[in-house]
Design a protein around this motif. Structure first.
Motif, short mmCIF file in Angstrom:
data_model
loop_
_atom_site.label_atom_id
_atom_site.label_comp_id
_atom_site.label_asym_id
_atom_site.label_seq_id
_atom_site.Cartn_x
_atom_site.Cartn_y
_atom_site.Cartn_z
N LEU A 38 53.66 -27.77 32.82
CA LEU A 38 52.52 -27.97 34.68
C LEU A 38 51.79 -28.62 34.39
CD1 LEU A 38 52.23 -25.59 36.28
CD2 LEU A 38 51.11 -24.06 35.04
N SER A 39 51.18 -28.86 35.28
CA SER A 39 50.10 -30.37 35.82
C SER A 39 49.54 -29.97 36.97
CB SER A 39 50.60 -31.13 35.60
OG SER A 39 51.66 -31.89 36.64
N TYR A 40 48.12 -30.38 37.14
CA TYR A 40 47.26 -30.07 38.30
C TYR A 40 46.31 -31.03 38.75
CZ TYR A 40 43.94 -28.32 34.80
OH TYR A 40 43.09 -28.73 33.31
N VAL A 41 46.19 -30.99 39.97
CA VAL A 41 44.93 -32.07 40.06
C VAL A 41 43.53 -31.39 41.13
CG1 VAL A 41 44.52 -34.18 41.57
CG2 VAL A 41 46.73 -33.65 40.70
N ALA A 42 42.79 -31.62 41.07
CA ALA A 42 41.77 -30.64 41.47
C ALA A 42 41.36 -31.49 42.54
CB ALA A 42 40.51 -30.56 40.88
N VAL A 49 45.98 -28.78 43.06
CA VAL A 49 47.35 -28.93 43.54
C VAL A 49 48.20 -28.46 42.14
CG1 VAL A 49 49.11 -30.02 43.91
CG2 VAL A 49 47.29 -30.36 45.27
N VAL A 50 48.54 -27.19 42.21
CA VAL A 50 49.30 -27.11 40.69
C VAL A 50 51.07 -27.46 40.64
CG1 VAL A 50 49.83 -25.33 38.84
CG2 VAL A 50 47.83 -25.74 40.30
N MET A 51 51.53 -28.67 39.99
CA MET A 51 52.54 -29.26 39.96
C MET A 51 53.83 -28.56 38.51
SD MET A 51 51.45 -32.83 41.12
CE MET A 51 49.79 -32.13 40.24
N LEU A 52 54.97 -28.19 38.98
CA LEU A 52 55.62 -28.24 37.72
C LEU A 52 56.79 -28.61 38.07
CD1 LEU A 52 56.79 -26.09 35.62
CD2 LEU A 52 57.84 -24.60 37.34
N SER A 53 57.23 -29.57 36.60
CA SER A 53 57.78 -30.94 37.29
C SER A 53 58.39 -31.00 35.36
CB SER A 53 58.05 -31.81 37.65
OG SER A 53 58.73 -32.78 37.78
N ASN A 54 59.41 -31.79 34.60
CA ASN A 54 59.86 -31.77 33.54
C ASN A 54 59.52 -30.85 32.73
OD1 ASN A 54 61.07 -34.41 34.50
ND2 ASN A 54 58.73 -35.50 34.78
#
Length: 135
Positions: free
Chosen positions: A66-70, A58-63
């Motif tokens: 960029l962050s991600y969770v496997a 999951v790739v998240m763009l916020s604030n």
């Protein structure tokens, strides 16, 4: 540099390095290259299904970050992209676009295809040949 001036800048070669990176490090390069000033107010969540490795991300763009969770997918994602690591690397390195990868059959998107493009179009390229001694 002091005798001949700074070397001319040119785009850094990326393919050899990127081919060897696991997905988490590939996504780290995206996070480092993200131009935060250009993504203010954008919120995107993209599920990545890396088909050749059998991995989910999951790739998240916020604030402006960029962050991600496997190992999982988000239920509320804007899109799910099914592609190989090679295709994702090529999209992130601007060697191809998501649209071209879809047309070539290298990627399949469930949901909004612009969700990943909203992230990758704001990645900055690295230049080599920059001045070390001269300002």
């Amino acid at each position: 540099e002091l005798r001949n001036g700074s070397p001319p800048p040119f785009a850094a070669p990326r393919r050899g390095l990127v081919r060897a990176l696991p997905i988490d490090q590939l996504l780290d390069t995206w996070a480092v290259r993200l131009v935060a000033e250009n993504v203010g107010g954008l919120r995107r969540t993209v599920n990545l299904d890396v088909t050749d490795l059998g991995e989910q991300w999951v790739v998240m763009l916020s604030n402006r970050a960029l962050s991600y969770v496997a190992g999982r997918h988000a239920d509320d994602a804007n899109a799910t992209v099914h592609a190989t690591r090679e295709t994702l690397a090529a999209i992130g390195n601007e060697e191809t676009t998501l649209e071209a990868a879809i047309a070539a059959g290298a990627a399949v998107v469930d949901g909004d295809p612009t969700a990943l493009t909203d992230i990758t179009k704001h990645l900055e390229g690295f230049l080599t040949g920059f001045a070390i001694i001269e300002p």
